[in-house]
Write a protein that holds these residues in place. Structure first.
Motif, PDB file in Angstrom:
ATOM      1  N   PRO A  87     -97.827  75.219   1.916  1.00 39.79           N
ATOM      2  CA  PRO A  87     -99.262  75.293   2.634  1.00 39.79           C
ATOM      3  C   PRO A  87    -100.497  75.114   1.730  1.00 39.79           C
ATOM      4  N   GLY A  88    -101.158  74.036   2.659  1.00 40.21           N
ATOM      5  CA  GLY A  88    -102.434  73.757   1.984  1.00 40.21           C
ATOM      6  C   GLY A  88    -102.549  72.552   1.053  1.00 40.21           C
ATOM      7  N   ILE A  89    -101.336  72.399   0.632  1.00 40.80           N
ATOM      8  CA  ILE A  89    -100.788  71.077  -0.419  1.00 40.80           C
ATOM      9  C   ILE A  89    -100.214  70.019   0.407  1.00 40.80           C
ATOM     10  N   MET A  90     -98.990  70.279   0.931  1.00 46.76           N
ATOM     11  CA  MET A  90     -98.317  69.300   1.378  1.00 46.76           C
ATOM     12  C   MET A  90     -97.240  69.659   2.321  1.00 46.76           C
ATOM     13  N   VAL A  91     -96.713  68.776   3.136  1.00 42.46           N
ATOM     14  CA  VAL A  91     -95.519  68.861   3.739  1.00 42.46           C
ATOM     15  C   VAL A  91     -94.571  67.763   3.916  1.00 42.46           C
ATOM     16  N   VAL A  92     -93.243  67.854   3.607  1.00 40.51           N
ATOM     17  CA  VAL A  92     -92.386  66.573   3.600  1.00 40.51           C
ATOM     18  C   VAL A  92     -91.475  66.783   4.874  1.00 40.51           C
ATOM     19  N   THR A  93     -91.408  65.719   5.610  1.00 37.99           N
ATOM     20  CA  THR A  93     -90.722  65.762   6.806  1.00 37.99           C
ATOM     21  C   THR A  93     -89.996  64.453   6.852  1.00 37.99           C
ATOM     22  N   GLU A  94     -88.906  64.580   7.826  1.00 37.61           N
ATOM     23  CA  GLU A  94     -87.994  63.188   8.098  1.00 37.61           C
ATOM     24  C   GLU A  94     -88.296  62.812   9.506  1.00 37.61           C
ATOM     25  N   ILE A  95     -88.623  61.478   9.413  1.00 39.99           N
ATOM     26  CA  ILE A  95     -89.478  61.197  10.663  1.00 39.99           C
ATOM     27  C   ILE A  95     -88.885  59.767  10.817  1.00 39.99           C
TER      28      ILE A  95
END
Length: 96
Positions: A47-55
């Protein structure tokens, strides 16, 4: 203005959105919820730093500044297409 360029350190494409009249700001936790609701896999959330997702079969790291790094992708147009989906889910109007 949406700019996509090769990111050699991550082996992919870096996409950055620049708006003339305001700062780009993405609420990472909210974006993660939106991505999850649309069926995208969340690999990491800080939270507040980054999100890693698969898209679309690619791993994308998204930061509050609007910077997106898409790994293992060389096609800048495809990177822009993925980034547009992410900005849309984040509620960022890229036409401003």
């Amino acid at each position: 203005m949406l700019i996509a360029k090769p990111c050699t350190s991550m082996g992919g494409v870096l996409v950055q959105l620049y708006l003339w009249d305001k700062e780009v700001k993405i609420e990472i936790s909210k974006l993660a919820q939106e991505l999850k609701q649309k069926g995208y896999k969340i690999k990491t959330l800080i939270p507040g730093i980054m999100v890693v997702t698969e898209i679309d079969g690619y791993e994308a790291s998204i930061y509050p500044s609007g910077k997106i790094i898409i790994k293992d992708l060389r096609d800048e147009k495809k990177a822009e297409e993925i980034a547009r989906k992410i900005y849309d889910l984040a509620g960022v109007n890229i036409e401003d």
